[in-house]
Write a protein that holds these residues in place. Structure first.
Motif, PDB file in Angstrom:
ATOM      1  N   ILE B 198       0.854  -1.206   0.000  1.00 19.88           N
ATOM      2  CA  ILE B 198       0.000   0.000   0.000  1.00 19.88           C
ATOM      3  C   ILE B 198       0.883   1.247   0.000  1.00 19.88           C
ATOM      4  N   GLY B 199       1.973   1.176   0.807  1.00 13.53           N
ATOM      5  CA  GLY B 199       2.922   2.302   0.853  1.00 13.53           C
ATOM      6  C   GLY B 199       3.462   2.590  -0.538  1.00 13.53           C
ATOM      7  N   GLY B 200       3.857   1.524  -1.247  1.00 14.73           N
ATOM      8  CA  GLY B 200       4.409   1.679  -2.598  1.00 14.73           C
ATOM      9  C   GLY B 200       3.378   2.290  -3.531  1.00 14.73           C
ATOM     10  N   ALA B 201       2.148   1.771  -3.430  1.00 15.54           N
ATOM     11  CA  ALA B 201       1.097   2.244  -4.328  1.00 15.54           C
ATOM     12  C   ALA B 201       0.783   3.712  -4.032  1.00 15.54           C
ATOM     13  N   ALA B 202       0.754   4.063  -2.734  1.00 17.38           N
ATOM     14  CA  ALA B 202       0.462   5.445  -2.347  1.00 17.38           C
ATOM     15  C   ALA B 202       1.537   6.372  -2.900  1.00 17.38           C
ATOM     16  N   TYR B 203       2.797   5.903  -2.810  1.00 20.15           N
ATOM     17  CA  TYR B 203       3.900   6.722  -3.331  1.00 20.15           C
ATOM     18  C   TYR B 203       3.699   6.973  -4.823  1.00 20.15           C
ATOM     19  N   ALA B 204       3.396   5.842  -5.517  1.00 20.33           N
ATOM     20  CA  ALA B 204       3.212   5.940  -6.965  1.00 20.33           C
ATOM     21  C   ALA B 204       2.071   6.910  -7.290  1.00 20.33           C
ATOM     22  N   ALA B 205       1.002   6.833  -6.507  1.00 16.70           N
ATOM     23  CA  ALA B 205      -0.159   7.671  -6.757  1.00 16.70           C
ATOM     24  C   ALA B 205       0.175   9.156  -6.535  1.00 16.70           C
ATOM     25  N   PHE B 206       0.900   9.421  -5.425  1.00 17.92           N
ATOM     26  CA  PHE B 206       1.232  10.815  -5.085  1.00 17.92           C
ATOM     27  C   PHE B 206       2.270  11.400  -6.028  1.00 17.92           C
ATOM     28  N   VAL B 207       3.343  10.654  -6.233  1.00 18.02           N
ATOM     29  CA  VAL B 207       4.503  11.225  -6.917  1.00 18.02           C
ATOM     30  C   VAL B 207       4.384  11.068  -8.422  1.00 18.02           C
ATOM     31  N   TRP B 208       3.988   9.843  -8.820  1.00 14.93           N
ATOM     32  CA  TRP B 208       3.929   9.628 -10.267  1.00 14.93           C
ATOM     33  C   TRP B 208       2.530   9.915 -10.812  1.00 14.93           C
ATOM     34  N   GLY B 209       1.616  10.105  -9.893  1.00 17.08           N
ATOM     35  CA  GLY B 209       0.256  10.390 -10.309  1.00 17.08           C
ATOM     36  C   GLY B 209      -0.458   9.173 -10.863  1.00 17.08           C
ATOM     37  N   ASN B 210       0.058   8.043 -10.610  1.00 13.55           N
ATOM     38  CA  ASN B 210      -0.533   6.822 -11.146  1.00 13.55           C
ATOM     39  C   ASN B 210      -0.382   5.690 -10.125  1.00 13.55           C
ATOM     40  N   LEU B 211      -1.502   5.161  -9.680  1.00 11.81           N
ATOM     41  CA  LEU B 211      -1.470   4.133  -8.634  1.00 11.81           C
ATOM     42  C   LEU B 211      -0.810   2.859  -9.136  1.00 11.81           C
ATOM     43  N   TRP B 212      -1.048   2.543 -10.340  1.00 19.49           N
ATOM     44  CA  TRP B 212      -0.584   1.272 -10.919  1.00 19.49           C
ATOM     45  C   TRP B 212       0.576   1.546 -11.863  1.00 19.49           C
ATOM     46  N   ALA B 213       1.757   0.989 -11.540  1.00 14.06           N
ATOM     47  CA  ALA B 213       2.957   1.367 -12.258  1.00 14.06           C
ATOM     48  C   ALA B 213       3.254   0.478 -13.479  1.00 14.06           C
ATOM     49  N   TYR B 214       2.511  -0.558 -13.679  1.00 17.81           N
ATOM     50  CA  TYR B 214       2.789  -1.524 -14.749  1.00 17.81           C
ATOM     51  C   TYR B 214       4.251  -1.970 -14.745  1.00 17.81           C
ATOM     52  N   ASP B 215       4.725  -2.193 -13.581  1.00 16.10           N
ATOM     53  CA  ASP B 215       6.110  -2.635 -13.438  1.00 16.10           C
ATOM     54  C   ASP B 215       6.092  -4.151 -13.273  1.00 16.10           C
ATOM     55  N   SER B 216       7.057  -4.845 -13.861  1.00 13.99           N
ATOM     56  CA  SER B 216       7.045  -6.318 -13.793  1.00 13.99           C
ATOM     57  C   SER B 216       7.124  -6.815 -12.343  1.00 13.99           C
ATOM     58  N   LYS B 217       7.913  -6.124 -11.553  1.00 11.50           N
ATOM     59  CA  LYS B 217       8.065  -6.522 -10.145  1.00 11.50           C
ATOM     60  C   LYS B 217       6.728  -6.368  -9.407  1.00 11.50           C
ATOM     61  N   VAL B 218       6.053  -5.276  -9.721  1.00 11.22           N
ATOM     62  CA  VAL B 218       4.779  -5.021  -9.045  1.00 11.22           C
ATOM     63  C   VAL B 218       3.769  -6.097  -9.399  1.00 11.22           C
ATOM     64  N   ILE B 219       3.758  -6.479 -10.662  1.00 14.23           N
ATOM     65  CA  ILE B 219       2.780  -7.479 -11.105  1.00 14.23           C
ATOM     66  C   ILE B 219       3.064  -8.825 -10.423  1.00 14.23           C
ATOM     67  N   TRP B 220       4.331  -9.226 -10.434  1.00 14.81           N
ATOM     68  CA  TRP B 220       4.696 -10.502  -9.785  1.00 14.81           C
ATOM     69  C   TRP B 220       4.373 -10.470  -8.292  1.00 14.81           C
ATOM     70  N   SER B 221       4.750  -9.359  -7.678  1.00 15.13           N
ATOM     71  CA  SER B 221       4.544  -9.245  -6.230  1.00 15.13           C
ATOM     72  C   SER B 221       3.068  -9.352  -5.896  1.00 15.13           C
ATOM     73  N   LEU B 222       2.273  -8.723  -6.740  1.00 12.78           N
ATOM     74  CA  LEU B 222       0.832  -8.762  -6.490  1.00 12.78           C
ATOM     75  C   LEU B 222       0.320 -10.207  -6.598  1.00 12.78           C
ATOM     76  N   ALA B 223       0.854 -10.929  -7.582  1.00 11.12           N
ATOM     77  CA  ALA B 223       0.442 -12.325  -7.755  1.00 11.12           C
ATOM     78  C   ALA B 223       0.803 -13.133  -6.510  1.00 11.12           C
ATOM     79  N   VAL B 224       2.027 -12.946  -6.048  1.00  8.26           N
ATOM     80  CA  VAL B 224       2.481 -13.684  -4.861  1.00  8.26           C
ATOM     81  C   VAL B 224       1.643 -13.278  -3.641  1.00  8.26           C
ATOM     82  N   TRP B 225       1.383 -11.986  -3.551  1.00  6.86           N
ATOM     83  CA  TRP B 225       0.587 -11.461  -2.428  1.00  6.86           C
ATOM     84  C   TRP B 225      -0.805 -12.106  -2.413  1.00  6.86           C
ATOM     85  N   VAL B 226      -1.397 -12.223  -3.601  1.00  5.22           N
ATOM     86  CA  VAL B 226      -2.735 -12.832  -3.701  1.00  5.22           C
ATOM     87  C   VAL B 226      -2.679 -14.288  -3.220  1.00  5.22           C
ATOM     88  N   ILE B 227      -1.634 -15.011  -3.642  1.00 10.78           N
ATOM     89  CA  ILE B 227      -1.549 -16.433  -3.240  1.00 10.78           C
ATOM     90  C   ILE B 227      -1.336 -16.548  -1.727  1.00 10.78           C
TER      91      ILE B 227
END
Lengths: 420, 274
Positions: B198-227
């Motif tokens: 959530i911290g990472g996503a909040a940073y992305a939302a505030f600084v980059w203006g985009n909650l979802w970074a389409y970064d490969s690491k983010v996608i994998w991490s999310l998959a692992v997090w879901v499992i």
């Protein structure tokens, strides 16, 4: 010299052991009588359900062996034949080795059991209280306790259980970690199940439920464990609440089926379940073992573990014998050196006497010396005497440790005319 | 000129290497005493590492300026800390044989990194990035622990099921203890990782203006997090326990490792700190 006389479970049947045990127990001043035997300097008496043994420091070993054997045979009312077959006698290194092996539980019926050390310690304490031991036996016993400790810590001789019920407890600990608060269900009121139940309680298991076809039998066993009794009809329900099940009924078919366990899995919330089936024919369907988080052991499985542990103990015993051999050598050397001690003391006394005499003779001219110089002469003379005595004393110690002290002692006594 | 910080770091590394060797030796000669000594050595290593990190934090005037070495060190430090903390609660010394190699690997990787190389580009630094990193690391460390306990559970379970507990079975911790560690690892690891993400996503939302970074690491991490979330759900709601939980944790952890390696070597990512 150290001698040991006695009998144990290997040499004497129970009837003979009983007779001797009773004979010795009945005697109030046993140690006093033993000390009165000619040539016995120090003595200790060890009696357990498996052995009666006397260990003594004596002047003449063969003579003392006979006297002690005669004493034991008389005490137990043994026939000549029984005494000849059952009683053994060891002397010197053999006696020391036997004592160390007994204390280390290498000579016990169940090798590696812990009880014997306490029994030997008690026997030693009694001998100490009666002032029956001296320098040789005190050192012997301390060495024996040290050997036992080394055997226990340096080998795995006492590490693993060698009875079926203890093996079951050990397995339960491997599954549950601690048995505190664990619930146990005994199915059938058999002796073996009772024994295992007792061990489990001894290790912290709390609630015991006894299920049996006859409710009255179940109730009487449950009473022993302060548990509750149930009939076999409500077994399904009971299986949902317990952690450990021990089954030992005489039923001809399976009492606990795979279906029964499967049905209570949800209620149990998949908690680990340990089933011990010591009945023949088996009470618990072997297919139960294929269920996740359920562990089923039958009597053969437990016996295999016990056999394996027994084999390990025998392997460890070889290491233990090595330790015993080391300790025996060390003690024997010390004991032999002890033989030279009186001669070393006499030699020193004689030298000191000579120095004193010569100093008195020299007093007339020494009085002319200045104060400090007189002390210097004193130190000088004592230094020379010590240096001269050092070699013979050292050789005596070395020789008596390696060989018999008698020869070298005789030579030194003659050489320095210590007996005049 | 070798700095004091470097000496302390090397000491920590050496302690950890000895502890790892001790644990593995303890497993092969089947003597628990060695594992106990190794735990103490690891504890000393942990102290050195704590000193090293503390020193670095003071020197670099804040956690934001941590270099890559320190980033990897924090991984090692968190895993060691959690493992050692657990030793107060349970007698599972041999778990170290599975944990210590991970700690050592992180430290060796850390040794190869420059202390001055900034972990986070200057323009991204800030408390949100720091908390994102620290929480994610702590969460992942707890998963390492849960999976190590799961692996040991599988071994112990197999020994007990085959009726051959033997020397190894006697040495390994009890099934209950291992299951509990697995449970604690998931129970604490999942919320920490969630907060980290959530911290990472909040940073992305505030600084980059985009909650979802389409970064490969983010996608994998999310998959692992879901499992992991699924696993925790199964454990708490459905009542999964014991062997099923252990084997799933190990499988997910393997996936987690694989994803980390694949991302590191095959994709470009904004998380390319190592």
């Amino acid at each position: 010299m150290i001698v040991l006389v006695g009998l144990n479970h290997k040499t004497a049947p129970l009837s003979v052991r009983e007779k001797l045990f009773a004979g010795c127990q009945g005697e109030s001043n046993l140690l006093g009588d033993l000390r009165a035997i000619d040539g016995v300097l120090e003595i200790m008496y060890l009696s357990t359900c498996n052995r009666v043994e006397l260990v003594a420091a004596v002047e003449d070993a063969p003579q003392a062996l006979n006297a002690l054997k005669y004493f034991l045979a008389g005490q137990g009312g043994l026939t000549n034949e029984e005494a000849a077959v059952c009683l053994y006698g060891y002397q010197d290194a053999e006696a020391i080795r036997h004592m160390f092996r007994v204390t280390s539980s290498l000579d016990s019926q169940v090798m590696g059991e812990a009880q014997i050390l306490g029994q030997v310690k008690d026997a030693y304490r009694q001998a100490l209280e009666k002032n029956a031991t001296g320098i040789a036996l005190n050192r012997l016993m301390h060495r024996a306790f040290r050997t036992a400790k080394r055997v226990r810590t340096e080998t795995g001789i006492a590490a693993n259980p060698v009875s079926v019920s203890f093996a079951a407890v050990e397995l339960a600990k491997k599954i549950f970690g601690t048995l505190a608060g664990k619930k146990v269900l005994l199915i059938g009121a058999g002796e073996m199940a009772e024994l295992t139940g007792q061990h489990l309680i001894g290790n912290g298991a709390e609630e015991i439920t006894v299920a049996n076809r006859s409710l009255s039998q179940a109730a009487s066993l449950a009473e022993k464990f302060h548990g509750k009794a149930i009939g076999l009809a409500v077994l399904d329900e009971a299986l949902c609440n317990v952690d450990i099940v021990i089954s030992s009924t005489g039923a001809p078919s399976h009492i606990v089926t795979q279906e029964m366990i499967r049905q209570c899995l949800r209620k149990r919330k998949n908690r680990l379940l340990f089933l011990i089936d010591i009945a023949v024919p088996r009470d618990i369907d072997p297919a139960v073992d294929s269920i996740e988080n359920v562990y089923l052991y039958n009597i053969d499985n437990l016996q295999d573990i016990v056999d394996e542990n027994m084999k390990n103990r025998r392997c460890e015993a070889l290491k233990a014998e090595q330790i015993v051999a080391e300790e025996v050598t060390q003690y024997s050397n010390w004991l032999k050196e002890l033989g030279a001690v009186p001669t070393i003391v006499s030699l020193r006394n004689k030298a000191e006497a000579i120095v004193r005499m010569e100093m008195i003779k020299a007093q007339s001219w020494m009085s002319k010396l200045e104060n400090g110089d007189r002390e210097k002469v004193d130190v000088l003379v004592k230094g020379i005497v010590n240096k001269l005595l050092h070699a013979p004393v050292a050789v005596m110690k070395e020789e008596s440790a390696e060989l018999n002290s008698q020869d070298i002692v005789a030579v030194v006594r003659q050489l320095f005319r210590l007996d005049e | 000129m070798i700095s004091v910080g470097m000496i302390i770091f090397v000491l920590a590394l050496v302690c950890c290497a000895f502890a790892t060797a001790g644990y593995l030796l303890s497993l092969s000669v089947k003597k628990i005493g060695l594992a106990k000594v190794s735990t103490w050595i690891l504890a000393i290593g942990f102290l050195f590492l704590s000193l090293n990190l503390l020193g670095a934090a003071i020197q670099s005037a804040g956690w934001d300026n941590f270099g890559s070495r320190h980033f990897l060190s924090i991984y090692a430090w968190a895993i060691a800390g959690i493992y050692l903390g657990l030793q107060f609660k349970t007698k599972t010394r041999l778990l170290g044989a599975f944990i210590a190699p991970f700690i050592l690997l992180f430290l060796i990787a850390a040794a190869g990194q420059g202390a001055d190389k900034n972990l986070v580009p200057p323009q991204w630094q800030g408390w949100l990035t720091t908390s994102h990193l620290v929480l994610a690391i702590a969460g992942e460390s707890l998963f390492v622990l849960a999976s190590a306990a799961g692996a040991m559970f599988m071994i112990q379970n197999s020994l007990l099921k085959h009726k051959k507990p033997g020397k190894l079975g006697r040495l390994l911790p009890s099934l209950s203890d291992l299951d509990r560690i697995n449970h604690l690892g998931l129970l604490w690891g999942f919320p920490l990782l969630t907060l980290g993400m959530i911290g990472g996503a909040a940073y992305a939302a505030f600084v980059w203006g985009n909650l979802w970074a389409y970064d490969s690491k983010v996608i994998w991490s999310l998959a692992v997090w879901v499992i992991y979330g699924f696993l925790l759900h199964q454990r708490l709601a459905i009542g999964w326990k014991g062997i099923r939980m252990a084997s799933w944790s190990c499988a997910v952890f393997a996936l987690f490792l694989l994803s980390a390696l694949v991302i590191r070597f095959c994709f470009s990512t904004v998380h390319n700190f190592i």
